[in-house]
Design an enzyme around this catalytic site. Structure first.
Site, PDB file in Angstrom:
ATOM      1  N   MET A  85      -5.442  -7.236   8.838  1.00 31.37           N
ATOM      2  CA  MET A  85      -4.864  -6.386   9.881  1.00 31.37           C
ATOM      3  C   MET A  85      -5.723  -5.151  10.104  1.00 31.37           C
ATOM      4  O   MET A  85      -6.774  -4.984   9.514  1.00 31.37           O
ATOM      5  CB  MET A  85      -3.428  -6.055   9.512  1.00 31.37           C
ATOM      6  CG  MET A  85      -2.524  -7.275   9.746  1.00 31.37           C
ATOM      7  SD  MET A  85      -0.871  -6.972   9.184  1.00 31.37           S
ATOM      8  CE  MET A  85      -1.162  -6.595   7.479  1.00 31.37           C
ATOM      9  N   HIS A  98     -16.448  -8.660   1.688  1.00 29.51           N
ATOM     10  CA  HIS A  98     -15.455  -9.584   2.244  1.00 29.51           C
ATOM     11  C   HIS A  98     -15.630 -10.988   1.684  1.00 29.51           C
ATOM     12  O   HIS A  98     -14.687 -11.626   1.230  1.00 29.51           O
ATOM     13  CB  HIS A  98     -15.571  -9.604   3.775  1.00 29.51           C
ATOM     14  CG  HIS A  98     -14.625 -10.562   4.419  1.00 29.51           C
ATOM     15  ND1 HIS A  98     -14.965 -11.856   4.718  1.00 29.51           N
ATOM     16  CD2 HIS A  98     -13.322 -10.418   4.768  1.00 29.51           C
ATOM     17  CE1 HIS A  98     -13.925 -12.467   5.248  1.00 29.51           C
ATOM     18  NE2 HIS A  98     -12.915 -11.608   5.296  1.00 29.51           N
ATOM     19  N   ARG A 109      -3.703  -1.333  -6.301  1.00 29.73           N
ATOM     20  CA  ARG A 109      -2.891  -2.557  -6.209  1.00 29.73           C
ATOM     21  C   ARG A 109      -3.312  -3.477  -7.340  1.00 29.73           C
ATOM     22  O   ARG A 109      -4.401  -3.315  -7.910  1.00 29.73           O
ATOM     23  CB  ARG A 109      -3.084  -3.251  -4.862  1.00 29.73           C
ATOM     24  CG  ARG A 109      -4.510  -3.642  -4.581  1.00 29.73           C
ATOM     25  CD  ARG A 109      -4.662  -4.234  -3.184  1.00 29.73           C
ATOM     26  NE  ARG A 109      -6.082  -4.474  -2.892  1.00 29.73           N
ATOM     27  CZ  ARG A 109      -6.569  -4.701  -1.676  1.00 29.73           C
ATOM     28  NH1 ARG A 109      -5.766  -4.699  -0.633  1.00 29.73           N
ATOM     29  NH2 ARG A 109      -7.849  -4.935  -1.497  1.00 29.73           N
ATOM     30  N   ARG A 118      -3.187   3.001   8.710  1.00 26.14           N
ATOM     31  CA  ARG A 118      -3.529   1.743   8.032  1.00 26.14           C
ATOM     32  C   ARG A 118      -2.304   0.839   7.894  1.00 26.14           C
ATOM     33  O   ARG A 118      -1.202   1.302   7.639  1.00 26.14           O
ATOM     34  CB  ARG A 118      -4.049   2.011   6.617  1.00 26.14           C
ATOM     35  CG  ARG A 118      -5.441   2.558   6.530  1.00 26.14           C
ATOM     36  CD  ARG A 118      -5.832   2.610   5.057  1.00 26.14           C
ATOM     37  NE  ARG A 118      -7.249   2.879   4.873  1.00 26.14           N
ATOM     38  CZ  ARG A 118      -7.752   4.093   4.672  1.00 26.14           C
ATOM     39  NH1 ARG A 118      -6.972   5.155   4.646  1.00 26.14           N
ATOM     40  NH2 ARG A 118      -9.063   4.248   4.499  1.00 26.14           N
ATOM     41  N   SER A 172      13.513 -41.479  -7.491  1.00 29.79           N
ATOM     42  CA  SER A 172      12.339 -40.660  -7.294  1.00 29.79           C
ATOM     43  C   SER A 172      12.277 -40.319  -5.805  1.00 29.79           C
ATOM     44  O   SER A 172      12.195 -41.214  -4.960  1.00 29.79           O
ATOM     45  CB  SER A 172      11.091 -41.420  -7.731  1.00 29.79           C
ATOM     46  OG  SER A 172       9.960 -40.612  -7.554  1.00 29.79           O
ATOM     47  N   LYS A 228       0.835  -1.208   0.000  1.00 39.84           N
ATOM     48  CA  LYS A 228       0.000   0.000   0.000  1.00 39.84           C
ATOM     49  C   LYS A 228       0.870   1.259   0.000  1.00 39.84           C
ATOM     50  O   LYS A 228       0.657   2.178  -0.802  1.00 39.84           O
ATOM     51  CB  LYS A 228      -0.925  -0.016   1.221  1.00 39.84           C
ATOM     52  CG  LYS A 228      -1.942   1.117   1.228  1.00 39.84           C
ATOM     53  CD  LYS A 228      -2.639   1.284   2.590  1.00 39.84           C
ATOM     54  CE  LYS A 228      -3.725   0.285   2.846  1.00 39.84           C
ATOM     55  NZ  LYS A 228      -5.051   0.717   2.360  1.00 39.84           N
ATOM     56  N   CYS A 257       8.130 -37.784  -6.294  1.00 38.52           N
ATOM     57  CA  CYS A 257       6.770 -38.287  -6.386  1.00 38.52           C
ATOM     58  C   CYS A 257       6.006 -38.139  -5.076  1.00 38.52           C
ATOM     59  O   CYS A 257       4.933 -38.672  -4.914  1.00 38.52           O
ATOM     60  CB  CYS A 257       6.746 -39.737  -6.863  1.00 38.52           C
ATOM     61  SG  CYS A 257       7.488 -40.888  -5.708  1.00 38.52           S
ATOM     62  N   GLY A 271      -8.078  -7.386   4.840  1.00 41.19           N
ATOM     63  CA  GLY A 271      -8.913  -7.613   6.018  1.00 41.19           C
ATOM     64  C   GLY A 271      -8.207  -8.281   7.173  1.00 41.19           C
ATOM     65  O   GLY A 271      -8.810  -8.530   8.214  1.00 41.19           O
ATOM     66  N   TYR A 329      12.190 -34.185 -13.105  1.00 37.36           N
ATOM     67  CA  TYR A 329      10.732 -34.205 -13.186  1.00 37.36           C
ATOM     68  C   TYR A 329      10.080 -34.164 -11.816  1.00 37.36           C
ATOM     69  O   TYR A 329      10.720 -34.459 -10.814  1.00 37.36           O
ATOM     70  CB  TYR A 329      10.247 -35.441 -13.958  1.00 37.36           C
ATOM     71  CG  TYR A 329      10.452 -36.756 -13.234  1.00 37.36           C
ATOM     72  CD1 TYR A 329      11.696 -37.377 -13.229  1.00 37.36           C
ATOM     73  CD2 TYR A 329       9.406 -37.377 -12.557  1.00 37.36           C
ATOM     74  CE1 TYR A 329      11.890 -38.578 -12.569  1.00 37.36           C
ATOM     75  CE2 TYR A 329       9.591 -38.584 -11.891  1.00 37.36           C
ATOM     76  CZ  TYR A 329      10.838 -39.173 -11.894  1.00 37.36           C
ATOM     77  OH  TYR A 329      11.034 -40.349 -11.231  1.00 37.36           O
TER      78      TYR A 329
END
Lengths: 886, 886
Positions: A103, A454, A336, A92, A763, A22, A830, A101, A850
């Site tokens: 904090m 919300h 944002r 803020r 694996s 922010k 895996c 929402g 992989y």
């Protein structure tokens, strides 16, 4: 001296780490000369310092805050707490990552018994001044002093009742003065001292409260769900107040540059006239569509549209903005990158590429892989939908289809979902306390709130279907009843929600799985272009295998054969094997299993359409296959034709003190080589037959689990090869096959150089490896892990996100050692971590070949792999396609 | 071409690895011009090749054997199988390390239907020739062809019965011819072919049999007990036969240069005239003392004495020799460093230093650390002994005192010992199959056999008390009875044996512990001079602590506090803590434990006389402290005054799927910090009070178990330090204390750099670390480990001997990482491996600072540490004395 406080003019959009999202964006907008109320940001480093100092704001930081305040006062020509024309500020929170929402916020700070009079004089609006003051006292008591807020609400209600008012606007200035007096005396009763009149005290206490709110339970849960490190801390933004509640020429709103539900280009948003900040978001009043502003104030609307377009071009992404109109003047309070549904995320990413604003890589990186999950969620079956009856409609707040029984509170939803029920959470409106319950539900239905309420924002973030703002809905939480279009429903009634249309059905509707087409397909193609990791799937049934292929799996990385043994028609044979006393008896029982296993493997190979499959040999301890209650044993003994005592003693003999660390995995093949023989025969014969029938070139891959020593692997491999070579020779085939192992025991990792001499692939079984490395079993860790989270010893669940420091270092050791003695070895994962984006990023960086994950995680894995390779490029190890084989 | 066969002239004593111990020493004696029958050795490499070739002797090795044979034949002027004057050879095993009785021997090889006639003619002794032939057939059938040997014995017995003979010598040449015929036809019946007449076939088959015997079950057990690697293999010695059974001028014997039971200098041995090779060792006839040879043949005796003295000086150690006298001529068949009792080993080592033959370091290295154990075994209590009645006497074959009930077979001894009984194994004579039973027994008593019989040799090796050759003893195994000096005893009767005097008592006699004095004390002083590792003890009671101090422990490395909790008067308090619902209730229960724990620690500190003590905080899961059977829970609920259902549900809630990996160790302190607080208070207050009372300077050491992440340690440490600092300040003391951790979880090892930042010491808990690293629990591994030994996957028990490759590499990683971030960190071991010599050697090489072991292992650890440092010298890290503290 370290700088802890930055005026908005001093910062810019790249300073997120220091100023929070922010704060950085307020600074950036200030730099772009947009109408941002002036202010300054207390940095995240000040937050860290606050915690290091034992939750205190030290003198240095205080004096920097006061210096910044003084400059601000000078610039505005007003003073905080001044009795003629007071400066008012908002306080803020703003962390690096958006945590909507989670904090705390305090508005109207600077008001006291004197300055409220100043504000009344200056604005000529005593009602406004006292309303602002009572709001400030209320917020301060709740947020800063953590007093029970319901008492304040009751005071307000009592006055309204006494006066016979129906709504807040009917309250007069005098009523509000009375309320302020009552609030202050309640404050004193609770706090033991007067409401603070010194504005600097108010400011420092409010700043502390924001810092403190970083550590509140719901923020901690949110961070764990979103992989946000605790040590980031939050910044605090202190900004001049502008008022949307100064009458009918004032207002406040929220808007997106594109539709966050569909991704459609065009301004999308809501506003409320004569309302303050949080009123729109909180969903208490139902707001107007942003387009109506055009009629109400075309000039201001045009100015706003221009700003939104500038911001989108500047940030090259869809923006989510908050604005306030004070007496006809526009102020930007926040911008944002907007949260969006998965569908919207895809459409926006692809549109931005088509609009020339970003390239494919950027588009690939814009999508949160976890979001894809929602696209794979079932939709209503179109046939079933035809016969369904719409009972009501709300706003289509978060897409998807949901079907479940009605739950009336978050706690109830969590409990019933844990017990295996599918529930839809129905609330008047949701609040941040409801997060866990929302996550546990199939869908969310609220009576109040708009598209940016919300419930809507959070549900979209979670990918949970949500219908909000349904006017026909009355919720009676106490009696566990709802009324929907006049009819009453209870906890055992079904609701079905269509989050894309807002339609509500009071019945159970069949759902069907989704497909990877359209925008989704396009983005997946781009992901495949840029990734270096191959993606396989963990699947044990042809249905799962076929599903995974649809989702882009390149083969099976883990086929667990034991799941095949548990089927009711097979378990008698495995039980017969278990009670066998001799090798011959065991072989006899196994011979019954052979045709079944072979049939399974054939069906799997066919479902994979020629793609490779790694078959893991029997892994679980044998006691998992037998019953343990006496009555079950009696029955089984009868069926098997053996005496109860004999069966009972066999079963008792199988008991293990620590089954996780018992007689399982390759240890079964060492003690009963005939099991490995049967499984080898099943795999090899299945592949030979399918290759012959289809003309394919399948190279079977056999994986030996739970190896801890190269000699174990060598022994089991010798059995596998003896059987396999014989069958292949008998069939006069030249089919090849591979033998590899799982690395899931720490000893295997540290002796991987030796093991790699006998293995064609590794694996990593990261589930077991995590258990053994941490020394705790997943089944038992539930008892103490919550306390570990509370005490910040662990920030994330090591079974969900791979522990890079510990488990990861064993993976690196094993990879390096394995490649040192066998440079051609294939390395993969895996465990369940194969489907977790941040874990996939680690596996990419660790140089694995992989990952293998559950079918519904395959698209996520493809995308996460691409993002990792874009961020940390490495040599692409093989053309996307077949990973193993010839 | 690789050389696989060496004539005795080609080798020497340094070639043990290649030629085995027997072969190398035969070569060495040949080089010393001693009267050794000529021959050659087939190397251990040939054995390895035999196994690599799938249990075949390949052509190359065969042709080298035949070439060596040809040379031997030329030299002797005789030919194997010759019908006039045949050469006969023995075929004997000989591994690198002596494995007495474990492998096979074949004598009289070269005899067949023709050469037996040649032998008869040449010796003029057909009886001798046919007796030799029938012995050869019998041995070949048994050892080479693995036929049932009892059939051959029955044939022999049948002839004797038919003829009315009482003993073998009464058999005539014709009887023996008949026996040979019967033996050959039995051979053919079993084998399906004639007894091999071709001597080269006999030779190759016999060589194979020796190689094969390397892999027999009893050899495998012996190797596992003695840490002899399987891949060493055995050599085969082929040597010209000399005969001790050629009449009254022939004989055979065994002798030692010093007394193997006491170490006394002087020739010690036994011989039998007119007997063949194995007769003395087998214990079938009771032999004469070697001194009698002096009278019988003074010249030969002098020659023998000179040879024995030369050999002892040459090898600088006590020698164990076999010899044969053939028709008045002496032949040396073997020499080796003699096995000896622990007492003898100490005396010999110290005498050799005093005689100037070796130095202290050599003396330290001569003692097998495992042997010391026997010196620490109890002796009979002298008072109890006064009232005991001697019932009989045998030979004092292996010293020590033993007391147990009578077991009649090895299997019975194993089973009853496992069940917790103390047993004495009573046998007619023992054989190599009895090894496990001998190991499981308190003592061994045999009716037959001398001081060098199987029972005596093996018992001395094991350090088990043994009385052999008791003529009063009749063993009736079938009816489980013995008769001793006319009285009958059964399985429930007690026997007490004095292995140092040979006296047997038929009653239970109290025993007392031994002390480290005399030779033992001297050697331990030398060991302390040369070691680099510190030695502490694992002790939980003042008695054990005091015992360990007597044995030279430098302090306690592991004091397990939970053992203190299990005492009957304390367990109610810990149970009260477990069922507590709030922190306050828990603290209330813990307050009851505090004075007890503090009292324990004070007593421990006092027993240690100022030496340091590492206290480990509570480790086991809480369910270990509560009963699990309903009837016990009912009783406990009554005692605790809470409803059964409540207690039952608490207990059920404590159940864990894998307790090894559950809620235990520091995880208890994370969830219940009040436990750590109480324990800290107990330790710190105890140390403060003892320091004040005694004027000592104890620095308490607190050890946090089961740490897996630095944040865990940091959290628990913060609790410890808060409590400790407060108490110390309140006492106005300047006492310091240390906080360290166990490294027993793989994750702790790989993240040791982080953990070392918070720890002042690491103690490797190698028991748990082994379990977690291998991924098997000690409780469950028993089911599959035997199969792992059978299949040579593991050669030793990783819980007894540390696994250097896997667990060891984690220890090295942790040590390096730990020292990298905290160079002052102290590193030690407190698992059971701390008392295993080969593991201690690894810990020394890995650079650790200390080991901690059970009190009775302390002398062993001191010695093993010295040997390691002599072999692998390293900087001595600190003067022997206090390891920790100021």
């Amino acid at each position: 001296m370290k700088k802890f406080v930055y005026a908005f003019e001093e910062g810019n959009g790249t300073m997120r780490e220091l100023l929070g999202g922010k704060g950085a964006n307020l600074a950036e907008m200030t730099g772009l000369k947009m109408p941002v109320p002036p202010g300054f940001t207390v940095s995240t480093e000040a937050c860290t310092q606050y915690y290091n100092d034992g939750r205190k704001i030290n003198d240095e930081i205080q004096s920097q805050i006061f210096a910044a305040l003084e400059k601000l006062e000078k610039r505005m020509g007003k003073k905080l707490g001044n009795e003629d024309d007071p400066l008012l500020v908002s306080v803020r929170s703003g962390a690096r990552a958006s945590m909507p929402g989670m904090m705390d916020t305090i508005l109207n700070l600077g008001l006291n018994d004197k300055s409220v009079e100043g504000l009344a004089k200056k604005t000529g609006n005593p009602r406004f001044a006292y309303d602002s003051y009572r709001r400030f006292i209320q917020m301060f008591s709740d947020v800063v002093m953590e007093q029970d807020k319901s008492v304040y609400e009751r005071i307000l209600d009592d006055i309204k009742t006494k006066k016979g008012y129906k709504s807040d606007p009917e309250l007069t200035a005098d009523d509000l003065k009375e309320i302020v007096t009552l609030f202050k005396s309640n404050y004193k009763k609770n706090q033991g001292e007067d409401f603070p009149q010194e504005p600097k005290t108010q400011l420092i206490e409010a700043t502390k409260a924001v810092f403190r709110s970083w550590d509140n339970p719901r923020a901690n849960v949110y961070r764990r769900m979103n992989d946000i490190p605790y040590d980031w801390g939050t910044a605090v933004n202190i900004q001049c107040m502008v008022f949307g509640n100064k009458g009918e020429t004032s207002g406040t709103g929220v808007a997106f540059t594109r539709n966050p539900a569909t991704g459609e280009k065009g301004l999308f948003g809501e506003y409320l006239m004569n309302a303050q900040g949080e009123d729109v978001v909180a969903g208490i009043r139902t707001p107007k569509h942003i387009n109506e502003l055009k009629e109400q104030n075309p000039e201001l609307y045009d100015q706003f549209v221009e700003i939104t377009q500038t911001l989108e071009k500047h940030y090259k992404d869809m923006q989510d903005m908050e604005f306030t109109i004070e007496e006809g003047k526009l102020y930007m309070l926040q911008t944002r990158n907007g949260k969006r549904t998965a569908q919207a995320a895809l459409k926006i990413a692809i549109d931005l590429v088509n609009e020339g604003m970003i390239d494919e890589k950027k588009a690939v990186c814009m999508i949160d892989p976890k979001q894809l999950d929602t696209l794979l969620h079932p939709q209503f079956d179109s046939k079933a939908l035809k016969n369904a009856t719409e009972v009501s409609r709300g706003l289509p707040a978060s897409p998807g289809a949901a079907c479940g029984k009605i739950a009336f509170s978050a706690d109830e939803a969590v409990a019933r979902a844990k017990a295996g029920e599918k529930v839809v959470l129905v609330r008047l409106e949701t609040s941040p306390e409801d997060i866990e319950g929302m996550n546990a539900s199939e869908g969310i239905l609220t009576a109040r709130g708009g598209m940016t309420s919300h419930a809507a924002v959070v549900a979209r973030g979670m990918g949970v279907c949500c219908v909000s703002g349904c006017p026909d809905l009355i919720v009676d939480e106490d009696n566990k009843k709802i009324t929907l279009a006049g009819k009453t429903y209870g906890a055992n009634d079904w609701l079905s929600l269509d989050g894309s249309t807002g339609i509500i059905y009071a019945e159970q509707i069949k759902t069907v799985p989704a497909e990877v087409t359209g925008d989704f397909g396009t983005l997946m193609q781009w992901a495949d272009k840029y990734r270096a990791l191959h993606v396989r799937t963990n699947a044990d049934t042809p249905r799962d295998a076929a599903q995974a292929v649809k989702f882009g799996a390149e083969g099976i990385g883990l086929c667990r054969t034991e799941h095949m043994f548990f089927e009711p028609q097979r378990i008698p044979a495995i039980r017969e094997m278990i009670v066998s006393k001799t090798e011959e008896e065991r072989e006899h029982a196994l011979a019954k299993l052979l045709p079944m296993q072979k049939g399974d493997f054939k069906a799997m190979y066919i479902a994979l359409e020629g793609r490779p499959m790694t078959v893991r040999f029997l892994d679980p301890p044998l006691h998992e296959f037998v019953p343990h209650e006496d009555w079950e044993i009696i029955e089984l003994a009868k069926n098997m034709g053996i005496p109860f005592e004999e069966l009972k003693s066999t079963i008792v003999g199988l008991h293990e003190a620590n089954p996780m660390m018992g007689h399982r995995g390759c240890r079964l093949s060492v003690t009963y080589p005939e099991i490995a023989k049967m499984q080898t025969r099943a795999v090899i014969e299945a592949a030979l037959e399918v290759n012959a029938e289809k003309g394919w070139n399948i190279v079977p891959e056999i994986m030996i689990p739970l190896v801890g020593d190269v000699k174990e692997l060598k022994y089991v491999k010798s059995i596998v090869c003896e059987v396999a070579d014989k069958i292949i020779a008998e069939n006069k085939s030249n089919m090849t096959y591979m033998v590899g192992t799982m690395i899931e025991i720490p000893r295997a990792a540290v002796t991987a150089d030796r093991i790699a001499e006998e293995a064609q692939f590794f694996s990593f079984g990261t589930n077991d490896l995590t258990q053994m490395t941490f020394g705790f079993s997943r089944d038992d860790a539930g008892k103490f892990l919550p306390e570990y989270y509370n005490k910040k010893i662990y920030e994330s669940d090591p079974f969900a996100k791979v522990d890079e420091e510990g488990v990861g270092s064993l993976i690196k050791i094993a990879s390096e050692k394995g490649r040192a003695t066998n440079p051609k070895i294939k390395l993969g994962v895996c465990g369940e971590h194969g489907g977790d984006p941040s874990s996939i990023d680690f596996f990419h960086r660790a140089g694995l070949d992989y990952v293998s994950c559950s079918p519904f995680r395959v698209p996520l894995a493809r995308l996460a792999a691409a993002q990792s390779n874009i961020k940390h490029p490495r040599t692409i190890l093989g053309k996307i396609g077949k990973l193993f084989g010839k």
